[in-house]
Write an enzyme that holds these catalytic residues in place. Structure first.
Site, short mmCIF file in Angstrom:
data_model
loop_
_atom_site.label_atom_id
_atom_site.label_comp_id
_atom_site.label_asym_id
_atom_site.label_seq_id
_atom_site.Cartn_x
_atom_site.Cartn_y
_atom_site.Cartn_z
N ASP A 9 -15.99 76.58 60.81
CA ASP A 9 -15.41 76.86 62.12
C ASP A 9 -15.76 75.66 63.00
O ASP A 9 -16.61 74.84 62.66
CB ASP A 9 -15.96 78.18 62.68
CG ASP A 9 -15.04 78.75 63.75
OD1 ASP A 9 -15.08 79.96 64.01
OD2 ASP A 9 -14.24 77.96 64.31
C1 GLC Z 1 -12.42 78.69 67.09
C2 GLC Z 1 -12.28 79.97 66.30
C3 GLC Z 1 -11.49 79.82 65.03
C4 GLC Z 1 -10.39 78.80 65.26
C5 GLC Z 1 -11.05 77.46 65.47
C6 GLC Z 1 -10.03 76.38 65.81
O1 GLC Z 1 -13.71 78.56 67.60
O2 GLC Z 1 -13.49 80.67 65.99
O3 GLC Z 1 -10.96 81.11 64.69
O4 GLC Z 1 -9.51 78.75 64.13
O5 GLC Z 1 -12.04 77.48 66.47
O6 GLC Z 1 -9.42 76.67 67.04
#
Ligand code: GLC
Length: 744
Positions: free
Chosen positions: A275
């Site tokens: 993430d």
């Molecule tokens: C965010 C979310 C994730 C997302 C990523 C990119 O923090 O937790 O679900 O795909 O970052 O935006």
């Protein structure tokens, strides 16, 4: 607007056909280049071997981390393309700047907004999930995205999690059955699904560091099954490692979750992507399962926006350890092999559909998932359907009747080509009745990281709504939550179980002046309903995307017969929920650790076993017609491991209109030698029947799905002896229990 008008005409024509309440018109992609075909596996592996031998150390390391907000490097010298990623689970997010969270302001990136995944789960319709995945994957393909950052399948553990709306409810069996076709649908476009957030990201409060302490059984039987199905049956090409820790280790460098279970036991051959900002160390990421590091912040000494991609844990620090020999190049090659495999399945696939977006078939899928997912919770004195007739005055009250819901909520927010609001939908649907609108209450504006105070004279809003209600024949209150911070939104959890912005008091005032009030809740979470006895009807409408207003109006007015079933329980009081019942250490934790003290007893498992009556039960959902389940039995009495139990049911549509029902089969083992919930969902089938029609259906239940996780042997065990199968149309509405035996 022209698109909308064309679309409305088209829908009108479509709706002359019997509205299929069950099988979804599959949105067959226009095969511009023929069906998607990747390379034969052996040919792909051979090519990967060749590329690995030609890539330099620096080129290989560069492929293991971000080069921009949403892309990672290829190798331009060898013609290996970059990998482009995009949120999210409900549609393809608007283009983001190269190196910031700001939107790029493009004018060609508007898309179809599909309903939130809670709505998809509420359909209990795997065919719907396939059409949904295929459509959203097609739009991602058209937008030149190789990885779609979704679906999310974290289990709904309590009603305060800000991101529950993005997930598929409280039951692992339902989530597992719905995630597989979604993943398959996305990937048939040559776009990788990225199943998230692996694992146990069940709260937004302290999500960046909270350490989840959970029993091995609860981990295996509740929180992992949807991920396991996505990998072993859906063959997902990527997985997103969550922000939090599990049993003391970061999810992005977790030997047990990533190497032992995901890549070892389940044989995952794709890419683990962190993430955004979830990576925490070079050796941890290198040795314990991370393949591509995304979103790591610049905040470290000596790092500037100019060079901070070089400072990623899997960038220069990784390269130095490889050069010093303190990390083996095999570790690097293992990552790059997976990345190249994902590339051969996507951006380097020899034959890939071209993709498309904002086309009628996708809008049709969005509409049908929305109408199939809306749940009719209460319907006294046949308040719904609300017939369109001359002389009828309908007071539509509530901010959610007009509030755009495709924006906000965090990373899943979308730039929809259009979004039909509930008020627009109702105004289009009701040609004879008179519709009048009052906002009634106000929420603050959307901001992703803070709550914006309400800037409205709430007393006058309420007074105007009460006056309108007083003069109307019926009231449609359209409220619920929204995508603002501290509501259904990433980055924070809700702070209360009740409706926000004074809605409860407003509903009290409305029911005092008008006895005919129907409530339509637009939300992705359960809420308290102190006004429930004072209203005649309640409908749970989710965040429904581009076609929201049309779907809501068609169900309210009766063009569509509702058939959705709740994918999570609505407790009467917050403390009735299992996670909340054990106090702060169980949720939200002490800011360092959170202990999942309810163990296996998540959702209806808790209510059934503790004999607590929920406000509305998992699997509950009414219809405008009635169904009877008769002659329920199993095909045999005795089974063995590996067998399939066939549960036979004659279902009759005994009402006066066509409709769909979801027959559910739960299994329990009263005399088990281990602790088990009273019953657990192990089979379901959605059936569409014309009025008066009867059908004998079979619902298969795999004996091996009755297994429990045996902690001493760290393996699944099918216990022998008697089981009870509970057959009904809701977890709290069982038509019959049948006893079967599992023998040697
Ligand atoms: C965010 C979310 C994730 C997302 C990523 C990119 O923090 O937790 O679900 O795909 O970052 O935006």
């Amino acid at each position: 607007m022209r698109m909308l008008q064309r679309w409305m005409r088209r829908l009108g024509m479509t709706l002359l056909l019997p509205v299929a309440g069950i099988t979804l018109l599959s949105a067959q992609p226009v095969q511009c280049t023929g069906p998607y075909r990747g390379l034969p596996e052996d040919e792909m592996e051979r090519r990967i071997d060749t590329l690995l031998s030609r890539l330099t150390l620096e080129e290989k390391v560069a492929m293991c981390h971000a080069q921009s907000k949403f892309s990672s490097k290829g190798a331009e010298r060898l013609g290996i393309p970059e990998l482009w990623m995009s949120d999210g689970p409900h549609g393809v997010r608007a283009e983001i700047m190269w190196d910031s969270w700001l939107y790029a302001g493009w004018t060609n990136d508007s898309i179809t907004a599909f309903p939130a995944l809670t709505c998809l789960a509420a359909t209990f319709d795997p065919a719907a999930a396939r059409a949904y995945g295929r459509s959203v994957g097609e739009e991602a393909r058209y937008r030149h995205k190789d990885i779609l950052l979704g679906p999310g399948v974290n289990i709904y553990r309590h009603p305060l999690n800000g991101r529950n709306f993005e997930y598929m409810g409280e039951d692992p069996f339902l989530a597992a059955r719905m995630v597989v076709p979604y993943v398959q649908g996305v990937q048939e476009n040559g776009v990788a699904a990225c199943v998230k957030h692996y694992a146990l990201n069940n709260q937004e409060r302290w999500r960046g560091h909270i350490n989840v302490q959970v029993s091995e059984r609860a981990l295996r039987e509740i929180y992992l099954p949807a991920f396991r199905a996505a990998v072993t049956r859906g063959h997902a090409w990527s997985i997103m490692a969550a922000y939090n820790k599990v049993d003391g280790a970061w999810c992005s460098e977790n030997e047990m979750l990533l190497n032992k279970i995901l890549k070892g036991e389940w044989g995952f051959d794709g890419v683990v992507i962190s993430d955004w900002g979830a990576a925490h160390s070079t050796r941890g990421a290198a040795l314990h399962g991370l393949d591509i590091e995304m979103g790591t912040g610049p905040g470290r000494p000596g790092v500037s926006p100019k060079n901070y991609y070089d400072h990623y844990y899997l960038a220069n620090p990784f390269l130095e350890e490889l050069k010093k020999g303190t990390l083996d190049v095999k570790v690097l090659d293992g990552k790059v092999r997976r990345i190249l495999r994902l590339m051969y399945r996507t951006t380097m696939a020899p034959q890939r559909p071209l993709g498309r977006k904002n086309n009628p078939e996708h809008l049709d899928v969005a509409y049908r998932v929305a109408t199939e997912g809306i749940v009719l919770l209460k319907n006294e004195r046949r308040f719904f359907p609300l017939e369109d007739k001359e002389g009828l005055t309908i007071a539509v009250i509530g901010e959610n009747a007009v509030k755009k819901m495709t924006v906000g909520g965090g990373s899943s927010e979308l730039k929809a080509r259009f979004e039909i609001s509930p008020l627009q939908g109702l105004q289009n649907a009701y040609r004879k009745a008179t519709i009048r609108y009052a906002q009634g209450y106000a929420s603050g504006k959307y901001a992703w990281d803070r709550e914006v105070p309400v800037e409205a004279d709430t007393d006058s809003l309420r007074e105007a709504a009460v006056q309108l209600a007083q003069k109307a024949d019926v009231v449609l209150f359209i409220g619920g939550l929204n995508k603002n911070h501290f509501q259904d939104c990433e980055g924070a959890d809700r702070r209360q179980y009740g409706l926000p912005f004074g809605q409860d008091a407003l509903l009290d005032a409305l029911t005092r002046v008008n006895p005919h009030v129907g409530v339509i809740l637009i939300s992705g979470n359960a809420v308290a309903m102190p006004w429930l006895d004072k209203v005649e009807g309640v409908m749970q409408a989710w965040y429904l995307g581009s076609m929201a207003g049309k779907a809501i109006a068609d169900v309210v007015e009766g063009t569509v017969n509702p058939s959705g079933k709740l994918p999570f329980s609505f407790p009467k009081r917050l403390k009735d929920n299992g996670a909340i019942a054990f106090g702060r250490t169980s949720y939200p934790g002490d800011s360092i650790n959170v202990q999942y003290k309810e163990g296996l007893l998540v959702g209806y498992r808790w209510f059934d076993t503790k004999k607590i009556e929920p406000l509305f039960a998992f699997g509950h959902g009414l219809s405008y017609t009635t169904f009877r389940l008769l002659d329920i039995k199993s095909d045999r009495k005795k089974y063995a491991s590996g067998d399939t139990i066939c549960v036979l049911v004659t279902i009759t549509n005994s009402g006066d209109r066509d409709g769909a029902e979801v027959v559910q089969v739960y299994a329990g083992k009263p005399d088990s030698h281990v602790m088990r919930p009273l019953k657990e969902l192990k089979g379901f089938r959605r059936v569409f029947l014309k009025k008066g029609e009867s059908r004998r259906i079979v619902i298969p239940v795999a004996v091996d799905d009755l297994a429990y996780w045996d902690e001493p042997s760290h393996d699944w065990k099918v216990e022998q002896g008697d089981y009870l199968l509970y057959v009904g149309n809701a977890s709290d509405n069982i038509a019959r229990k049948i006893r079967i035996t599992v023998g040697p």
